[in-house]
Design a protein around this motif. Structure first.
Motif, mmCIF file in Angstrom:
data_model
loop_
_atom_site.group_PDB
_atom_site.id
_atom_site.type_symbol
_atom_site.label_atom_id
_atom_site.label_comp_id
_atom_site.label_asym_id
_atom_site.label_seq_id
_atom_site.Cartn_x
_atom_site.Cartn_y
_atom_site.Cartn_z
ATOM 1 N N ALA A 68 44.754 62.949 27.640
ATOM 2 C CA ALA A 68 46.009 62.180 27.539
ATOM 3 C C ALA A 68 45.751 60.688 27.756
ATOM 4 O O ALA A 68 46.377 59.839 27.120
ATOM 5 C CB ALA A 68 47.026 62.702 28.563
ATOM 6 N N ALA A 71 44.208 59.354 24.590
ATOM 7 C CA ALA A 71 45.228 59.276 23.528
ATOM 8 C C ALA A 71 46.200 58.128 23.794
ATOM 9 O O ALA A 71 46.631 57.432 22.870
ATOM 10 C CB ALA A 71 45.986 60.606 23.443
ATOM 11 N N HIS A 72 46.531 57.932 25.068
ATOM 12 C CA HIS A 72 47.471 56.872 25.454
ATOM 13 C C HIS A 72 46.913 55.501 25.068
ATOM 14 O O HIS A 72 47.622 54.676 24.475
ATOM 15 C CB HIS A 72 47.679 56.953 26.968
ATOM 16 N N ARG A 75 46.921 54.994 21.367
ATOM 17 C CA ARG A 75 48.268 54.681 20.872
ATOM 18 C C ARG A 75 48.640 53.230 21.152
ATOM 19 O O ARG A 75 49.133 52.523 20.298
ATOM 20 C CB ARG A 75 49.279 55.625 21.537
ATOM 21 N N ALA A 275 52.141 60.962 27.600
ATOM 22 C CA ALA A 275 52.459 61.283 26.204
ATOM 23 C C ALA A 275 53.929 61.015 25.877
ATOM 24 O O ALA A 275 54.380 61.271 24.759
ATOM 25 C CB ALA A 275 52.118 62.753 25.937
#
Ligand SMILES: Cc1ncc(COP(=O)(O)O)c(C=O)c1O
Length: 383
Positions: A68, A71-72, A75, A275
């Motif tokens: 996470a 991914a954070h 993003r 997320a």
């Protein structure tokens, strides 16, 4: 006993909190929000503690959280992090700072840091054997220059400890600042330990740019974050470190013997929180910005020269133009005793040659708390 800790005086933070208690003051000194934090994230933690795994989680952190985190940052900053070799969970940013300094410094190495600095930095650097070299920042802009960096860096510099957004000056550094610092890190072969816990708490048009996103820093940067600040849950102490594999491998060795791990239910909840949709982050910023504006407008009405707050939970006033004949600490002591509002003198964040005219207030409070504080402060400049 080790004198680095044994000789630490009572901090102004403890003194102000004690005085705040004694005088039933509104405490705008300490930096935590009134708000209980996002309910869904807290529910995810409660759910995980009741129905999840409560034994030792993996030393590097739960895979779900490490994924996470990667991914954070993909993003928000288009960072390309390998969660298995470049991401580790720690028990708060404080543990990440302690572990990074223990892992990267050898006794006698020099560490460049910027004054004013977060109070944990100096004892941690000294205990790791580092020799601090200070770059002094001053209001109203708090920016460093080529000359100030040149005076602090040397062939002995191994680490630069950089806090951006900077607490307590409430500054968000721009790309050109980061690039200037990166040039020095490259020239002197230094690693930047970047405390970016305030990364999401930025206002107006300010955007946080991680040092890790500067291409020449990708291999020589340790990025530190904290869920406590991202989710306004400061007591959770879930932090994370992102760094190139050769750095993270050594940092992990330090972490292994400091805390080893972090409560698994909180890790699960932070993975869920990271997320969340962009709306959460936008709303959180908007809400703090409203409180900032409320306190800033009120302070201005009273006559305080208010400095710009680009991020964090804080806003500063600079007493210098008022010619009060009091330094920041004397002013804060008078404020808490006579006006029953606690604030923090920013000179407390300097080790040498402090700026003595700036006072920090925390605005992460309910409107009613801010309004009452402002009523109490109304007479403060008439003394
Ligand atoms: C600049 C800075 N670094 C680190 C921390 C501590 O973070 P944590 O609670 O995750 O250890 C704080 C908390 O206020 C902070 O302002």
């Amino acid at each position: 006993m080790n004198p680095i800790f044994a000789d630490l005086p009572t901090t102004i933070f403890e003194t102000m909190s004690r005085l705040a208690g004694q005088h039933q003051a509104i405490n705008l000194g300490q930096g935590f929000p009134d708000d209980p934090g996002p309910e869904d994230v807290r529910r995810a933690a409660a759910e995980a503690v009741m129905n999840g795994w409560n034994q030792y989680p993996p030393m590097m952190g739960l895979p779900a959280l490490r994924q996470a985190i990667a991914a954070h940052y993909r993003r928000f900053h288009a960072l390309d992090l390998d969660w298995e070799t470049e991401v580790m969970v720690t028990s708060g940013a404080t543990e990440a700072l302690a572990g990074s300094l223990m892992a990267l410094i050898e006794p006698g190495d020099e560490v460049v840091l910027f004054q004013p600095f977060y109070d944990a930095y100096l004892p941690l650097i000294r205990r790791a054997g580092g020799i601090p070299r200070f770059v002094k920042l001053s209001p109203p802009h708090w920016r460093f220059t080529e000359e100030s960096l040149a005076a602090a860096f040397s062939e002995k510099t191994r680490v630069v400890l950089f806090n951006n957004p900077l607490n307590p000056s409430c500054t968000v550094y721009r790309r050109e600042d980061l690039e200037l610092l990166a040039r020095f890190c490259t020239k002197f072969d230094a690693v930047a330990v970047c405390d970016e816990v305030w990364e999401h708490v930025v206002f107006d048009d300010n955007r946080h740019l991680p040092m890790l996103a500067i291409p020449e820093m990708r291999e020589r940067c340790v990025k530190i974050g904290s869920a406590g600040k991202i989710f306004s849950l400061t007591g959770w102490k879930v932090g994370f470190v992102c760094a190139a594999p050769k750095l993270l491998r050594v940092l992990a060795k330090a972490h292994q013997f400091i805390t080893f791990t972090t409560p698994p239910n909180l890790q699960t909840a932070v993975a869920y929180g990271l997320a969340k949709s962009d709306d959460y982050f936008v709303d959180m910023r908007r809400s703090f910005q409203r409180s900032r504006d409320r306190l800033a407008a009120g302070l201005r009405d009273i006559g305080f020269p208010v400095l710009e707050s680009q991020g964090t939970y804080f806003i500063n006033v600079d007493l210098a133009p008022l010619g009060l004949n009091e330094d920041d600490e004397t002013f804060c002591r008078r404020l808490v005793v006579e006006h029953k509002v606690a604030a923090i003198p920013v000179s407390a964040f300097y080790a040498e040659d402090p700026v003595r005219s700036v006072v920090r207030f925390c605005f992460a409070k309910r409107d009613a708390t801010i309004d009452t504080a402002l009523e109490r402060l109304a007479g403060a400049l008439r003394a």
